[in-house]
Design a protein around this motif. Sequence first.
Motif, PDB file in Angstrom:
ATOM      1  N   VAL A 167       9.529  -6.863  -8.132  1.00 25.55           N
ATOM      2  CA  VAL A 167       8.375  -7.368  -7.376  1.00 25.55           C
ATOM      3  C   VAL A 167       7.467  -8.204  -8.280  1.00 25.55           C
ATOM      4  O   VAL A 167       7.057  -9.315  -7.925  1.00 25.55           O
ATOM      5  CB  VAL A 167       7.600  -6.191  -6.754  1.00 25.55           C
ATOM      6  CG1 VAL A 167       6.274  -6.681  -6.180  1.00 25.55           C
ATOM      7  CG2 VAL A 167       8.431  -5.516  -5.680  1.00 25.55           C
ATOM      8  N   ALA A 171       7.269 -12.136  -7.848  1.00 29.65           N
ATOM      9  CA  ALA A 171       5.941 -12.644  -7.488  1.00 29.65           C
ATOM     10  C   ALA A 171       5.475 -13.691  -8.501  1.00 29.65           C
ATOM     11  O   ALA A 171       4.927 -14.752  -8.127  1.00 29.65           O
ATOM     12  CB  ALA A 171       4.949 -11.491  -7.417  1.00 29.65           C
ATOM     13  N   LEU A 186       4.221 -12.839   0.234  1.00 28.24           N
ATOM     14  CA  LEU A 186       3.671 -11.571  -0.241  1.00 28.24           C
ATOM     15  C   LEU A 186       2.649 -10.953   0.708  1.00 28.24           C
ATOM     16  O   LEU A 186       2.092  -9.900   0.397  1.00 28.24           O
ATOM     17  CB  LEU A 186       3.021 -11.772  -1.613  1.00 28.24           C
ATOM     18  CG  LEU A 186       3.939 -12.294  -2.726  1.00 28.24           C
ATOM     19  CD1 LEU A 186       3.144 -12.561  -3.988  1.00 28.24           C
ATOM     20  CD2 LEU A 186       5.048 -11.293  -3.001  1.00 28.24           C
ATOM     21  N   VAL A 189       2.962  -7.220   1.630  1.00 24.99           N
ATOM     22  CA  VAL A 189       2.851  -6.161   0.628  1.00 24.99           C
ATOM     23  C   VAL A 189       1.722  -5.178   0.940  1.00 24.99           C
ATOM     24  O   VAL A 189       1.926  -3.945   0.875  1.00 24.99           O
ATOM     25  CB  VAL A 189       2.699  -6.762  -0.778  1.00 24.99           C
ATOM     26  CG1 VAL A 189       2.380  -5.680  -1.794  1.00 24.99           C
ATOM     27  CG2 VAL A 189       3.969  -7.501  -1.167  1.00 24.99           C
ATOM     28  N   LEU A 192       2.825  -2.892   3.689  1.00 21.32           N
ATOM     29  CA  LEU A 192       3.843  -1.965   3.207  1.00 21.32           C
ATOM     30  C   LEU A 192       3.203  -0.827   2.404  1.00 21.32           C
ATOM     31  O   LEU A 192       3.606   0.332   2.509  1.00 21.32           O
ATOM     32  CB  LEU A 192       4.857  -2.713   2.334  1.00 21.32           C
ATOM     33  CG  LEU A 192       5.768  -3.716   3.061  1.00 21.32           C
ATOM     34  CD1 LEU A 192       6.521  -4.561   2.042  1.00 21.32           C
ATOM     35  CD2 LEU A 192       6.740  -3.010   3.975  1.00 21.32           C
ATOM     36  N   ALA A 193       2.212  -1.139   1.593  1.00 20.87           N
ATOM     37  CA  ALA A 193       1.557  -0.127   0.763  1.00 20.87           C
ATOM     38  C   ALA A 193       0.817   0.898   1.616  1.00 20.87           C
ATOM     39  O   ALA A 193       0.906   2.110   1.382  1.00 20.87           O
ATOM     40  CB  ALA A 193       0.596  -0.806  -0.206  1.00 20.87           C
ATOM     41  N   ALA A 273       9.366  -6.202   5.847  1.00 20.12           N
ATOM     42  CA  ALA A 273       9.952  -7.053   4.821  1.00 20.12           C
ATOM     43  C   ALA A 273      10.715  -8.215   5.448  1.00 20.12           C
ATOM     44  O   ALA A 273      10.671  -9.350   4.951  1.00 20.12           O
ATOM     45  CB  ALA A 273      10.879  -6.230   3.931  1.00 20.12           C
ATOM     46  N   LEU A 319      11.927  -3.815  -1.501  1.00 25.09           N
ATOM     47  CA  LEU A 319      10.830  -3.268  -0.707  1.00 25.09           C
ATOM     48  C   LEU A 319      11.350  -2.375   0.408  1.00 25.09           C
ATOM     49  O   LEU A 319      10.748  -1.339   0.739  1.00 25.09           O
ATOM     50  CB  LEU A 319       9.992  -4.402  -0.120  1.00 25.09           C
ATOM     51  CG  LEU A 319       9.071  -5.145  -1.091  1.00 25.09           C
ATOM     52  CD1 LEU A 319       8.296  -6.221  -0.361  1.00 25.09           C
ATOM     53  CD2 LEU A 319       8.109  -4.180  -1.777  1.00 25.09           C
TER      54      LEU A 319
END
Length: 621
Positions: A167, A171, A186, A189, A192-193, A273, A319
């Motif tokens: 990642v 990135a 991105l 992200v 996803l977190a 993703a 991911l």
Amino acid sequence: MTFDVEGDPLRDLFGRYARADWPLFVVGVVTSVLGRLVSLAPPLVLGVAIDATFNDDVPYEIPFVPADLLPATQSEEVLYSVGIVVAALVGSVLLTWTNGAALSLFSNRVQHYIRVDTYDAMQRLDMAFFDDKQTGQVLAILNDDVRNLRMFLGSTVSSALQLVATVVGIAGLLFYLNWQLALVTLVAVPALAVFTLWFMRTIRPRYRALRASVGELNTRLENNLDGMEVIKTAHTERHETDRIRETSWQYYLRTWAVAKLEYLYQPTMDLLAGLAFAATFLLGGLWLVGGAPGPFTGDLRVGEFVTFLFMTQRFVDPLSGVGRIVTSYEDARASGERIVGLVSRPVVVQDREDSVVRDHVEGHVEYDDVTFSYLPDRPVVRNLSFTVEAGETVAFVGPTGAGKSTAAKLLLRLYDVDSGSVRVDGVDVRDLSLETLRSNVGYVSQDVFLFDGTVAENVRYGSFDATDEAVEAAARLAEAHAFVENLPDGYDTRVGERGVKLSGGQRQRLAIARAMLQDPAILVLDEATSAVDTETELLIQRGLARLTADRTTLVIAHRLSTVKEADQLLVVDDGRVVERGTHERLLDEDGLYATLWNVQSGASASEEFIAEVVARADRGT
């Protein structure tokens, strides 16, 4: 061994056990990160080569490579690019192999250390722990939970490090190539977190319940395997199958509670993703066809776009694997909590800092107003007091459940007294080191346990340096030599798990031989002849007479004929000594002992005695 039970169990276990093999872990981490970074080179070089080959205005430039090392012609650029790709692939394979080997060695060694230390801590726990804890639950910790930690350290840690490296590396490259398009890639992200944090908090208690269920199922299966003879003779196969079905169903429900959350998490991660990849492809495609769309500015080359697509796909794949990493982490964390919980249990029966160490004791034993209970306010031994001079034999007799065996176990500190004291040679057993105490006290239980090994190994247990001649001599004293010689391989015959290949009387004679070989100053015989016939008992009594001739002996017996020659008889009832004296004196007193003797010697039990036995049973005493 102490841990912070409120802290992170994985961090504590890792911090304690990773130190010895830290270089292996470092090699695994470094090669894991480098392998992932090296694998990013091919798509980057491919994009550069495409732009430089099909667009004369674009120079052949590779990040971090000095210009004077780059080729000058297009044909050389192609060969140079292919060489970098091949080198990256080979390097990635070598680094991946090194990473796998290093972390596998590391995790297996840590697993070994944790299992051995956990077992060592477990066997130091008080007997009260084993009275309450089911064996299957302990085995689940020593086997399943420790194995979970190995799998986490061996594969999950590597996967997590590779994900971070991928990642961060991707990135960085995406921002280097086109920071505007990188923002689009991105944008998923943060979502996803947030989703991952919710998943971790939700699944953690479910994994705790699942690990507990593993122990419950193991316990049920182990109990049934050990009790198969009872199951068959009682014809309760269907009943036990129903109980296994119920326990297994509970395990299934807890497994499904975890699995259905995983099945929700993984597709959602794939979707988020995948949407990031689709957005990158859409925006990049429009940018190439019609120029910078909307608020975006600048140019986007074909090679850059190809690199973006490759990089974005490589960004999406790890991911989508976050779910597997989180699942493995939570499973390992639940296992770590169980391990830390086991090894952090307080131990009551242990050596004091200033414990007395002696090579040998004389054998003077004294119980001074001893009271003990397994459960609060329900004493099994009450105000017990007596003295045994060195070399004397004292016998405990009385009804079943009167507290005779418990009183003897207090001498070995299998439990500590609630009040009063037990002294050996004038020293409280709590002040003696456990090694001093237990190396000088031999114990033969009515529930004989033999290990899965040979006859000789079981007799030699605890006296590991004893010669074959000494083993045979002890067996002769215990009247065991004759039957051992008739076994298929003699003293090298394997006895099976728990000595299942031998009869109860044979197992008991081997246990007595084991005690004889240890030659302790004090001997405790807890119904040591309960599993033998009358003829064998007479032979064993002859051996025991030799064994007890010059040592202090405490004997628990139901057969009064086996202890009538004792120096002192203690009649125990409801945890108290109600009569004491020699055999003849107690017969003359015509009390409980005399009644028990008359019953066992063939005289009819009086109606009063029968009524007392029934009343005692009704009281549960």
